[in-house]
Design an enzyme around this catalytic site. Structure first.
Site, PDB file in Angstrom:
ATOM      1  N   LEU A 125       0.811  -1.218   0.000  1.00 34.27           N
ATOM      2  CA  LEU A 125       0.000   0.000   0.000  1.00 34.27           C
ATOM      3  C   LEU A 125       0.850   1.277   0.000  1.00 34.27           C
ATOM      4  CD1 LEU A 125      -2.972   0.798  -0.056  1.00 34.27           C
ATOM      5  CD2 LEU A 125      -2.935   0.898   2.443  1.00 34.27           C
ATOM      6  N   VAL A 185       1.228   2.737  -3.397  1.00 38.49           N
ATOM      7  CA  VAL A 185       0.078   3.525  -3.858  1.00 38.49           C
ATOM      8  C   VAL A 185       0.065   4.883  -3.172  1.00 38.49           C
ATOM      9  CG1 VAL A 185      -2.436   3.559  -4.077  1.00 38.49           C
ATOM     10  CG2 VAL A 185      -1.209   1.376  -4.178  1.00 38.49           C
ATOM     11  N   GLU A 186       0.365   4.894  -1.884  1.00 46.57           N
ATOM     12  CA  GLU A 186       0.250   6.120  -1.107  1.00 46.57           C
ATOM     13  C   GLU A 186       1.384   7.104  -1.385  1.00 46.57           C
ATOM     14  OE1 GLU A 186      -1.948   7.334   0.843  1.00 46.57           O
ATOM     15  OE2 GLU A 186      -3.324   5.694   1.246  1.00 46.57           O
ATOM     16  N   SER A 187       2.623   6.626  -1.362  1.00 47.09           N
ATOM     17  CA  SER A 187       3.765   7.551  -1.360  1.00 47.09           C
ATOM     18  C   SER A 187       4.909   7.130  -2.265  1.00 47.09           C
ATOM     19  CB  SER A 187       4.303   7.663   0.070  1.00 47.09           C
ATOM     20  OG  SER A 187       4.790   6.391   0.507  1.00 47.09           O
ATOM     21  N   TYR A 230      -7.808   3.856  -6.561  1.00 47.59           N
ATOM     22  CA  TYR A 230      -6.906   3.488  -5.470  1.00 47.59           C
ATOM     23  C   TYR A 230      -6.867   1.975  -5.225  1.00 47.59           C
ATOM     24  CZ  TYR A 230      -5.231   3.757  -0.549  1.00 47.59           C
ATOM     25  OH  TYR A 230      -4.557   3.621   0.633  1.00 47.59           O
TER      26      TYR A 230
END
Length: 491
Positions: free
Chosen positions: A91, A94-96, A200
């Site tokens: 994840l 995806v986030e950073s 997302y």
């Protein structure tokens, strides 16, 4: 991650608990794939679009894996301990993009991109010295607690839990209520969610497929060095990070990259009093620290209070906080008297040596060369990103991003902002404007200079961040963009 959250009790996960010993399978990538458990839909158009993008950009995937390498073993350990699907370890891509210093226009920070309110809700301290959202050890446990709370709220549905992590529980519940009112299904694939959230979850499912078949996407998964496995080492009290690097035998940048929650030149006075270090450096660091008296962990300076000194001014001068000065010197309030002596903690190296501290990162970003003409704007009372963006004819997000900020961050009077504007062009394409540096002479005014160079006063103000209420000073240098063919003899 969204600001809209619903308060509720969450499972406690200790942010300082050591990672468990590696399972029987020591290959990280095999362990990752063995724990995949999310329901997937490879035939969904959104998943396919992400897969096609990843196939066209193998360099991006390999860069992200290289960035993830220090953090991923620890994160996977915590995920296995928590009993959640191991796709969650992906994840942060995806986030950073596994950038521990990532900061979004929505004020989300760190590998897991917590916004301030949600970070505080899950116990992530945020102060001048320290930002727990960027402390990836603490933030990993906070993210797992948040995801598990979401899963319980959505009756065990992990895809809805992930959607709520991105959009906020409230937005997902509203989407479900809308579908229920229309007698429609309420699973993730059936909901009308914000566009970012609709991409997302499919992106994470696409990454699951990429890491299942890495060769099909040009992804190289390197074996990991056991000596680089990370450990938490207690420091006992505040510690200068340059000294920590010396004791550990590591570059100072490595200390910051493994401990990105530290904003300044030292660990916070109030904690956390711990460092993340590679296994190969941890033993030597413990031994060296044990032989160092606690009072030598931070360098101290004795300051004699002079006329005009204030605690606020001294805190700014010595790059510390008023609260710490009060605590160290046992002061009940802000009052100090001329002739008194104060003990002040100070950095052992020049501040620019702490190149990944919050201040130095911002300075590096502001000084990065970009297209156009750089100006420095000194914030005045009443300034906002919205007004300044309109004044300089740039995007609000652009302006904030150039200064390592978000559009909703508070500006401080006197703060310096980097602004990159395009060099002006003439309305007539046959006229070429040239940049001219003009040194102000005795008796010059904006009106006189504008007449001499046939430009407007507002242009002079914009090009040089001037305030027409203030007088020009002889020797001051102004930047102008003029049609030089019409300026013969203008000086």
């Amino acid at each position: 991650m969204c600001a809209e959250t619903i308060a509720e009790p969450v499972a406690e996960l200790s942010p300082t608990a050591p990672a468990a010993a590696a399972p029987a399978t020591s290959d990280l990538w095999e362990r990752l794939r063995a724990g995949f458990a999310l329901p997937t839909r490879l035939d969904d158009r959104r998943v396919q679009l992400h897969l096609q993008w990843f196939k066209r950009h193998p360099d991006y995937l390999n860069r992200v894996v290289a960035r993830a390498e220090p953090y991923l073993p620890w994160i996977l350990d915590r995920i296995e301990q928590a009993g959640v699907p191991s796709e969650i370890a992906l994840l942060p891509i995806v986030e950073s993009g596994f950038n521990p210093f990532a900061y979004s226009h929505g004020r989300a920070a760190g590998l897991w991109q917590f916004i301030p309110a949600t970070g505080r809700r899950f116990g992530l301290e945020q102060n001048w010295w320290y930002d727990g959202r960027r402390d990836w050890v603490a933030a990993t446990d906070a993210a797992l607690a948040y995801l598990q709370a979401n899963r319980e709220r959505f009756d065990g549905d992990w895809l809805l839990a992930l959607a709520a992590y991105n959009a906020g529980e409230g937005n997902v519940l509203k989407a479900q209520r809308r579908n229920q009112a229309r007698s429609r299904a309420t699973d993730f694939w059936s909901l009308d969610l914000p566009r970012e959230t609709e991409k997302y979850v499919p992106k994470l499912l696409a990454l699951r497929e990429v890491f299942t078949h890495p060769g099909d996407y040009g992804l190289e998964l390197p074996p990991l060095d056991p000596d680089q496995r990370l450990e938490l080492v207690e420091t006992g009290s505040q510690l200068d990070l340059a000294l920590a690097a010396e004791l550990a035998g590591l570059p100072l940048e490595t200390i910051y990259r493994l401990n990105p929650g530290f904003n300044r030149w030292a660990t916070p006075p109030e904690g956390p009093h711990r460092l993340v270090l590679p296994h190969g450096a941890a033993t030597g660091f413990r031994q060296a620290l044990a032989g160092l008296p606690e009072e030598q962990q931070v360098q101290w300076q004795r300051h004699r209070v002079g006329a005009g000194d204030t605690l606020i001014g001294l805190a700014k001068q010595y790059h510390t906080t008023v609260a710490l000065l009060q605590e160290v010197n046992q002061l009940r309030d802000h009052r100090i008297r001329r002739g008194d002596h104060l003990l002040i903690p100070t950095a052992r190296e020049a501040l620019d040596s702490y190149s990944l501290s919050a201040g130095q990162r911002r300075l590096a970003l502001q000084n990065r060369k970009r297209a156009g003409h750089k100006q420095v704007h000194v914030v005045r009372p009443g300034d906002s990103f919205w007004d300044l963006a309109r004044h300089y004819k740039v995007g609000v997000r652009e302006l904030a991003g150039w200064n390592s900020m978000a559009p909703t961050d508070t500006l401080r009077v006197g703060q310096k902002l980097a602004v990159w504007t395009r060099a002006p062009t003439a309305a007539n394409p046959n006229i070429a404007l040239q940049r001219v540096r003009y040194r102000v002479r005795q008796g010059d005014s904006l009106a006189r200079i504008s007449q001499r160079f046939r430009v407007s006063i507002s242009q002079l103000e914009q090009w040089n961040d001037l305030d027409r209420r203030r007088y020009l000073q002889p020797g001051q240098v102004l930047t102008l963009y003029v049609d030089v063919t019409r300026q013969a003899g203008s000086g």
